[in-house]
Design a protein around this motif. Structure first.
Motif, PDB file in Angstrom:
ATOM      1  N   LEU A 260       0.819  -1.211   0.000  1.00 52.94           N
ATOM      2  CA  LEU A 260       0.000   0.000   0.000  1.00 52.94           C
ATOM      3  C   LEU A 260       0.853   1.260   0.000  1.00 52.94           C
ATOM      4  CD1 LEU A 260      -2.857  -0.915   2.498  1.00 52.94           C
ATOM      5  CD2 LEU A 260      -3.037  -0.692   0.022  1.00 52.94           C
ATOM      6  N   VAL A 261       1.769   1.340   0.962  1.00 59.67           N
ATOM      7  CA  VAL A 261       2.520   2.590   1.105  1.00 59.67           C
ATOM      8  C   VAL A 261       3.555   2.766   0.003  1.00 59.67           C
ATOM      9  CG1 VAL A 261       2.151   2.678   3.587  1.00 59.67           C
ATOM     10  CG2 VAL A 261       4.201   1.563   2.706  1.00 59.67           C
ATOM     11  N   ASN A 262       4.088   1.662  -0.518  1.00 59.26           N
ATOM     12  CA  ASN A 262       5.066   1.785  -1.593  1.00 59.26           C
ATOM     13  C   ASN A 262       4.415   1.923  -2.953  1.00 59.26           C
ATOM     14  OD1 ASN A 262       7.227   1.529   0.208  1.00 59.26           O
ATOM     15  ND2 ASN A 262       7.181  -0.707   0.087  1.00 59.26           N
ATOM     16  N   GLY A 263       3.152   1.515  -3.050  1.00 58.20           N
ATOM     17  CA  GLY A 263       2.477   1.603  -4.339  1.00 58.20           C
ATOM     18  C   GLY A 263       1.815   2.935  -4.589  1.00 58.20           C
ATOM     19  N   ALA A 264       1.894   3.839  -3.626  1.00 56.62           N
ATOM     20  CA  ALA A 264       1.200   5.113  -3.769  1.00 56.62           C
ATOM     21  C   ALA A 264       2.080   6.218  -4.328  1.00 56.62           C
ATOM     22  CB  ALA A 264       0.665   5.553  -2.406  1.00 56.62           C
ATOM     23  N   GLY A 265       3.319   5.886  -4.666  1.00 53.61           N
ATOM     24  CA  GLY A 265       4.203   6.903  -5.222  1.00 53.61           C
ATOM     25  C   GLY A 265       5.006   7.596  -4.141  1.00 53.61           C
ATOM     26  N   ARG A 267       7.690  10.557  -2.563  1.00 55.81           N
ATOM     27  CA  ARG A 267       7.989  11.977  -2.639  1.00 55.81           C
ATOM     28  C   ARG A 267       9.421  12.198  -2.179  1.00 55.81           C
ATOM     29  NH1 ARG A 267       3.744  11.707   0.733  1.00 55.81           N
ATOM     30  NH2 ARG A 267       4.878  12.775   2.415  1.00 55.81           N
ATOM     31  N   VAL A 268       9.976  13.326  -2.568  1.00 56.04           N
ATOM     32  CA  VAL A 268      11.322  13.688  -2.135  1.00 56.04           C
ATOM     33  C   VAL A 268      11.278  15.122  -1.625  1.00 56.04           C
ATOM     34  CG1 VAL A 268      13.749  13.915  -2.775  1.00 56.04           C
ATOM     35  CG2 VAL A 268      12.331  12.165  -3.870  1.00 56.04           C
ATOM     36  N   GLU A 269      11.900  15.362  -0.472  1.00 57.10           N
ATOM     37  CA  GLU A 269      11.990  16.708   0.085  1.00 57.10           C
ATOM     38  C   GLU A 269      13.427  17.206   0.020  1.00 57.10           C
ATOM     39  OE1 GLU A 269       8.309  16.640   3.320  1.00 57.10           O
ATOM     40  OE2 GLU A 269      10.397  16.694   4.029  1.00 57.10           O
ATOM     41  N   LEU A 301       9.044  17.372  -4.026  1.00 49.46           N
ATOM     42  CA  LEU A 301       8.908  16.820  -5.376  1.00 49.46           C
ATOM     43  C   LEU A 301       7.996  15.609  -5.324  1.00 49.46           C
ATOM     44  CD1 LEU A 301       9.847  16.702  -8.377  1.00 49.46           C
ATOM     45  CD2 LEU A 301      11.739  15.249  -7.586  1.00 49.46           C
ATOM     46  N   GLY A 302       6.939  15.630  -6.102  1.00 54.20           N
ATOM     47  CA  GLY A 302       5.978  14.535  -6.108  1.00 54.20           C
ATOM     48  C   GLY A 302       6.342  13.386  -7.004  1.00 54.20           C
ATOM     49  N   GLU A 320      22.038  26.375  -1.417  1.00 51.73           N
ATOM     50  CA  GLU A 320      22.676  25.470  -0.456  1.00 51.73           C
ATOM     51  C   GLU A 320      21.671  24.401  -0.032  1.00 51.73           C
ATOM     52  OE1 GLU A 320      24.362  25.404   4.128  1.00 51.73           O
ATOM     53  OE2 GLU A 320      24.173  27.336   3.087  1.00 51.73           O
ATOM     54  N   VAL A 321      21.872  23.190  -0.536  1.00 50.76           N
ATOM     55  CA  VAL A 321      20.982  22.068  -0.232  1.00 50.76           C
ATOM     56  C   VAL A 321      21.491  21.367   1.022  1.00 50.76           C
ATOM     57  CG1 VAL A 321      19.962  19.917  -1.056  1.00 50.76           C
ATOM     58  CG2 VAL A 321      20.441  21.770  -2.674  1.00 50.76           C
ATOM     59  N   ARG A 322      20.724  21.437   2.088  1.00 50.66           N
ATOM     60  CA  ARG A 322      21.135  20.855   3.366  1.00 50.66           C
ATOM     61  C   ARG A 322      20.788  19.372   3.486  1.00 50.66           C
ATOM     62  NH1 ARG A 322      19.137  25.636   7.561  1.00 50.66           N
ATOM     63  NH2 ARG A 322      20.878  27.078   7.162  1.00 50.66           N
ATOM     64  N   ALA A 323      19.687  18.957   2.873  1.00 56.39           N
ATOM     65  CA  ALA A 323      19.276  17.559   2.982  1.00 56.39           C
ATOM     66  C   ALA A 323      18.346  17.194   1.837  1.00 56.39           C
ATOM     67  CB  ALA A 323      18.574  17.296   4.322  1.00 56.39           C
ATOM     68  N   VAL A 324      18.469  15.958   1.374  1.00 50.76           N
ATOM     69  CA  VAL A 324      17.553  15.376   0.391  1.00 50.76           C
ATOM     70  C   VAL A 324      16.956  14.141   1.048  1.00 50.76           C
ATOM     71  CG1 VAL A 324      17.274  14.385  -1.899  1.00 50.76           C
ATOM     72  CG2 VAL A 324      18.952  16.220  -1.526  1.00 50.76           C
ATOM     73  N   THR A 325      15.632  14.163   1.294  1.00 53.12           N
ATOM     74  CA  THR A 325      15.003  13.110   2.080  1.00 53.12           C
ATOM     75  C   THR A 325      13.852  12.477   1.318  1.00 53.12           C
ATOM     76  OG1 THR A 325      15.499  14.420   4.060  1.00 53.12           O
ATOM     77  CG2 THR A 325      13.985  12.555   4.310  1.00 53.12           C
ATOM     78  N   PRO A 326      13.984  11.194   0.923  1.00 56.49           N
ATOM     79  CA  PRO A 326      12.838  10.504   0.320  1.00 56.49           C
ATOM     80  C   PRO A 326      11.730  10.335   1.353  1.00 56.49           C
ATOM     81  CG  PRO A 326      14.899   9.326  -0.088  1.00 56.49           C
ATOM     82  CD  PRO A 326      15.189  10.353   0.965  1.00 56.49           C
ATOM     83  N   GLN A 327      10.477  10.519   0.934  1.00 54.96           N
ATOM     84  CA  GLN A 327       9.313  10.366   1.792  1.00 54.96           C
ATOM     85  C   GLN A 327       8.406   9.295   1.202  1.00 54.96           C
ATOM     86  OE1 GLN A 327       8.846  12.326   4.645  1.00 54.96           O
ATOM     87  NE2 GLN A 327      10.873  13.168   4.218  1.00 54.96           N
ATOM     88  N   ARG A 328       7.568   8.714   2.049  1.00 58.25           N
ATOM     89  CA  ARG A 328       6.565   7.771   1.566  1.00 58.25           C
ATOM     90  C   ARG A 328       5.242   8.104   2.232  1.00 58.25           C
ATOM     91  NH1 ARG A 328       6.494   1.932   4.528  1.00 58.25           N
ATOM     92  NH2 ARG A 328       6.154   2.717   6.639  1.00 58.25           N
TER      93      ARG A 328
END
Length: 353
Positions: A260-265, A267-269, A301-302, A320-328
């Motif tokens: 369910l959670v992985n099939g919903a696409g 996001r990246v912050e 980013l969606g 200045e990019v401090r962090a790139v964090t994948p979200q689910r």
């Protein structure tokens, strides 16, 4: 408790919970369940008719569902979705309008289908003049345990749910959370093979919820099948092998939490310093958003496939990019999105009727 003793979110998220064809209707009486199936439901329907208006409402609509032996199965839905109706039918407290079901291979019409069952209803009944040990002894004996064995099991389970120091306290003096713990002990005191729990976390504080989670995990380690309904979605996400989503009496989806959670696409912050003055590229306008905070800017980013392109663009703009964090998406976000989608669909059906 053995039921014989009960005497008295985003478009992606909505798509992840879309109705599957196999969750719909089937014709005729289904074949008997396999040996690996603890609960099998085929075409189960329940309708209610008002004695005053004679209007018929459908509480459950042609439900098809299987719960495998040894798994922890979450049964989710908002109030009025049909969860409690389903569980009451399975445990013999309600009769279905149509359809069939089996528990551990036995038809639910037969009393023997509930011999190896432990059940905690949403609103359990207690004899408030008894104390905790007396109540659990009573339940254990109704489940077939001889006297001395029932007494030992009662004391063991009262301690296991954190009430061992309240042996002599009569139930009328128990708090709601203490009664919930006692009800859970009553469902497990006779060591059933299948446990059905209706809102087992209701009325519990965080410590009580933790204890219930531990008990459910212990039962899975013993090979016991646990089917439970809950509104506390983080607990469901933590415990369940699979979940079913029920909305307005209809089964929306059955899947593992991961599916369910992985099939919903994803996001990246991108967390960036300061407040860069940037015009977002038009090609990403529907997929990239900006949120201004006190000392930083958050770009969301969606579409995770564009992560490297967006990162390269930010760097090229001297951000200045401090962090790139994948979200689910969480299970809660998926559930809320599905519920909203179902409400919109129902509203359209009423307007077109």
């Amino acid at each position: 408790m053995d039921t014989r003793s009960h005497m008295e979110a985003a478009p992606d998220a909505a798509n992840a919970l879309a109705v599957r064809p196999e969750a719909g209707r089937s014709s005729g009486r289904s074949a008997l369940p396999s040996a690996d199936c603890a609960v099998r439901i085929s075409g189960l329907t329940k309708t209610y008719r008002s004695n005053w208006t004679l209007k018929t409402t459908r509480g459950l609509e042609h439900l098809n569902l299987e719960v495998q032996r040894g798994e922890v199965f979450g049964y989710l839905g908002p109030n009025g979705a049909g969860k409690t109706t389903t569980l009451k039918i399975l445990t013999g407290l309600l009769k279905p309008t149509s359809g069939h079901a089996w528990l551990l291979g036995e038809p639910i019409e037969h009393v023997r289908s509930r011999v190896r069952l432990g059940f905690l209803p949403e609103q359990p009944y207690f004899y408030d003049y008894l104390n905790g040990v007396e109540y659990l002894e009573f339940v254990a004996q109704l489940s077939g345990m001889p006297g001395q064995e029932a007494t030992k099991a009662a004391r063991r389970w009262l301690g296991r749910v954190g009430l061992g120091d309240r042996e002599k306290l009569v139930l009328r003096k128990y708090s709601k959370g203490m009664l919930q713990r006692l009800g859970l002990a009553a469902a497990l005191v006779h060591e059933p093979e299948l446990v059905i729990l209706d809102e087992p976390m209701s009325g519990l504080d965080p410590f009580g919820r933790r204890d219930v989670r531990d008990l459910i995990l212990e039962q899975r380690e013993r090979g016991v099948t646990v089917m439970f309904s809950s509104h506390i979605l983080p607990d469901v996400e933590m415990l369940c092998d699979r979940v079913a989503i029920l909305l307005r009496g209809r089964l929306e989806r059955v899947a593992t939490v991961g599916e369910l959670v992985n099939g919903a696409g994803a996001r990246v912050e991108f967390r960036c310093a300061g407040a860069p003055i940037l015009e977002l590229p038009s090609a990403w306008s529907a997929r990239l958003t900006r949120t201004q905070r006190a000392e930083e800017t958050l770009f969301t980013l969606g579409d995770a496939s564009l992560q490297q392109e967006v990162l390269a663009w930010l760097v090229s703009q001297r951000v200045e990019v401090r962090a790139v964090t994948p979200q689910r998406n969480t299970l809660e976000e998926l559930f809320m999105a599905a519920a909203e989608s179902s409400a919109i669909h129902a509203s359209r059906e009423r307007r077109s009727a």
